[in-house]
Design a protein around this motif. Structure first.
Motif, PDB file in Angstrom:
ATOM      1  N   VAL A  17       0.839  -1.207   0.000  1.00  0.00           N
ATOM      2  CA  VAL A  17       0.000   0.000   0.000  1.00  0.00           C
ATOM      3  C   VAL A  17       0.868   1.249   0.000  1.00  0.00           C
ATOM      4  O   VAL A  17       0.626   2.205  -0.753  1.00  0.00           O
ATOM      5  CB  VAL A  17      -0.958  -0.004   1.209  1.00  0.00           C
ATOM      6  CG1 VAL A  17      -1.700   1.330   1.303  1.00  0.00           C
ATOM      7  CG2 VAL A  17      -1.956  -1.146   1.090  1.00  0.00           C
ATOM      8  N   LEU A  18       1.908   1.278   0.840  1.00  0.00           N
ATOM      9  CA  LEU A  18       2.792   2.438   0.890  1.00  0.00           C
ATOM     10  C   LEU A  18       3.509   2.648  -0.438  1.00  0.00           C
ATOM     11  O   LEU A  18       3.655   3.790  -0.897  1.00  0.00           O
ATOM     12  CB  LEU A  18       3.821   2.259   2.012  1.00  0.00           C
ATOM     13  CG  LEU A  18       3.305   2.475   3.435  1.00  0.00           C
ATOM     14  CD1 LEU A  18       4.357   2.048   4.447  1.00  0.00           C
ATOM     15  CD2 LEU A  18       2.922   3.935   3.650  1.00  0.00           C
ATOM     16  N   ILE A  19       3.938   1.578  -1.055  1.00  0.00           N
ATOM     17  CA  ILE A  19       4.613   1.692  -2.345  1.00  0.00           C
ATOM     18  C   ILE A  19       3.643   2.184  -3.419  1.00  0.00           C
ATOM     19  O   ILE A  19       4.001   2.984  -4.296  1.00  0.00           O
ATOM     20  CB  ILE A  19       5.240   0.339  -2.736  1.00  0.00           C
ATOM     21  CG1 ILE A  19       6.445   0.051  -1.830  1.00  0.00           C
ATOM     22  CG2 ILE A  19       5.659   0.333  -4.195  1.00  0.00           C
ATOM     23  CD1 ILE A  19       7.080  -1.288  -2.058  1.00  0.00           C
ATOM     24  N   THR A  20       2.381   1.750  -3.340  1.00  0.00           N
ATOM     25  CA  THR A  20       1.369   2.226  -4.290  1.00  0.00           C
ATOM     26  C   THR A  20       1.125   3.725  -4.127  1.00  0.00           C
ATOM     27  O   THR A  20       1.010   4.466  -5.110  1.00  0.00           O
ATOM     28  CB  THR A  20       0.058   1.459  -4.097  1.00  0.00           C
ATOM     29  OG1 THR A  20       0.293   0.058  -4.264  1.00  0.00           O
ATOM     30  CG2 THR A  20      -0.990   1.913  -5.112  1.00  0.00           C
ATOM     31  N   VAL A  21       1.036   4.181  -2.887  1.00  0.00           N
ATOM     32  CA  VAL A  21       0.861   5.614  -2.625  1.00  0.00           C
ATOM     33  C   VAL A  21       2.042   6.406  -3.193  1.00  0.00           C
ATOM     34  O   VAL A  21       1.859   7.438  -3.857  1.00  0.00           O
ATOM     35  CB  VAL A  21       0.720   5.873  -1.111  1.00  0.00           C
ATOM     36  CG1 VAL A  21       0.762   7.368  -0.811  1.00  0.00           C
ATOM     37  CG2 VAL A  21      -0.582   5.278  -0.591  1.00  0.00           C
ATOM     38  N   ALA A  22       3.253   5.919  -2.950  1.00  0.00           N
ATOM     39  CA  ALA A  22       4.439   6.604  -3.468  1.00  0.00           C
ATOM     40  C   ALA A  22       4.458   6.603  -4.992  1.00  0.00           C
ATOM     41  O   ALA A  22       4.889   7.581  -5.619  1.00  0.00           O
ATOM     42  CB  ALA A  22       5.701   5.937  -2.919  1.00  0.00           C
ATOM     43  N   ALA A  23       3.987   5.506  -5.598  1.00  0.00           N
ATOM     44  CA  ALA A  23       3.952   5.428  -7.058  1.00  0.00           C
ATOM     45  C   ALA A  23       2.975   6.443  -7.648  1.00  0.00           C
ATOM     46  O   ALA A  23       3.273   7.113  -8.648  1.00  0.00           O
ATOM     47  CB  ALA A  23       3.579   4.016  -7.490  1.00  0.00           C
TER      48      ALA A  23
END
Length: 371
Positions: A17-23
């Motif tokens: 989820v955090l990586i998706t937000v950063a993406a």
């Protein structure tokens, strides 16, 4: 077996989820630069006005950094997911309003709101990622985050240039940002935070934080390298205009952007892995960062002086392959180590970002030209 166990720790829902937000954050930031030639044509904006758009977005970004870190510091890390969800929702609404506006005034206002909301993503996502990932995998986790950031930025940039449209990508990213806010609220609760919100944490204002970290030589050096590197990196938003002025066709520009984006994507992951691999050495992460800066500066200079399409493709690809190691391998892991507790970590990241962001707004954005 040990390697498998360690890397399974990266395959967690919270990390995804955090990586998706950063993406999504990276995709949104990349669209402004990709939209410059289209905005110049469709809204009859000159290059100086586009530069001011970028400057205002960076100013609102920098000025909002203390706000988001202060909210985390005041309410505790157990509320960090709610703060991040709120900023994602605000960011998504502002992005959709940008797509629906056609005047300079409203474009500037909504881009300022967008920049203010985006200011929360890096400090909060970095603070939370460190909570969900063991110290031995911090470089790799930041490299994986940068991998997805580069991938999404490449996709959004290529979509804007290829389809010759900027409104639809903004609507798509804005919609996804609103949707991800509900996922963040539900799944990113830091359940193992010790004590009640605010308990066992060092409560300091941002000014007090600056007084503390300025006495740490490591933080001083991190800020100094950020000041020198901020303008060249931020001016890359105008490279699409540079390639257009040099007569590259839209297909050639897309090819250069796609190739360099792919190389940057792989390079970010390589940098994080190398940082973890050499972290056992004294100053091992520093050496990885130095090699990245030296090689990247060399290839960037060659790209700026290249005249043909093939030269530009080669040098820009090599620049992105080697020049992007520093954040994942060096800067982000070291910033995480300087904090004494979770909420202080967000403030240190904000303090680290604040000086370069203010510095780059003045000479780096306002007057791009053909020379």
């Amino acid at each position: 077996k040990s390697i498998k166990v360690r890397y399974v720790q990266l395959c967690r829902l919270q990390v995804a989820v955090l990586i998706t937000v950063a993406a999504l954050d990276a995709a949104d930031k990349a669209m402004l630069a990709a939209s410059f030639p289209i905005l110049e044509r469709t809204l009859s904006l000159d290059v100086a006005t586009l530069g001011y758009f970028s400057m205002f977005a960076n100013l609102s970004y920098a000025l909002s950094l203390p706000l988001w870190s202060g909210l985390v510091h005041r309410h505790g890390v157990k509320k960090a997911h709610s703060i991040l969800a709120s900023s994602c929702f605000l960011w998504g609404v502002a992005t959709m309003l940008i797509a629906g506006s056609s005047t300079i005034t409203w474009q500037a206002i909504f881009r300022c709101v967008n920049g203010a909301a985006l200011a929360s993503i890096l400090p909060l996502s970095q603070m939370m990622l460190v909570e969900f990932v063991p110290a031995a995998l911090r470089g790799t986790s930041f490299g994986l985050m940068a991998f997805m950031e580069n991938l999404s930025a490449t996709a959004s940039t290529s979509a804007v240039v290829w389809f010759d449209d900027w409104r639809v990508p903004y609507f798509v990213v804005g919609t996804l940002s609103i949707l991800i806010s509900s996922i963040v609220e539900r799944y990113l609760v830091i359940v193992h935070a010790k004590g009640a919100p605010g308990q066992n944490e060092h409560k300091m204002t941002m000014i007090q934080m600056f007084h503390r970290v300025r006495q740490i030589p490591t933080f001083f050096y991190l800020v100094c390298q950020g000041l020198f590197g901020a303008i060249p990196w931020d001016m890359m938003g105008f490279l699409l205009l540079l390639m257009k002025w040099r007569g590259f066709t839209p297909d050639q520009v897309v090819s250069i952007q796609f190739a360099s984006g792919c190389c940057g994507t792989v390079g970010s992951l390589i940098g994080g892995i190398l940082g973890d691999h050499f972290s056992y050495l004294r100053n091992g992460r520093i050496y990885v960062g130095l090699f990245s800066v030296l090689s990247g500066a060399t290839f960037y200079g060659l790209f700026l002086h290249s005249k043909s399409f093939h030269q530009a493709l080669l040098w820009k690809s090599l620049f992105h392959l080697t020049g992007v190691w520093t954040p994942a391998a060096t800067l982000r892991p070291i910033c995480a180590e300087l904090a004494r507790d979770q909420s202080e970590r967000a403030q240190i990241v904000c303090a680290f970002m604040l000086c370069p962001k203010h510095f780059v707004c003045l000479p780096g954005e306002s007057k791009p030209n053909r020379h």
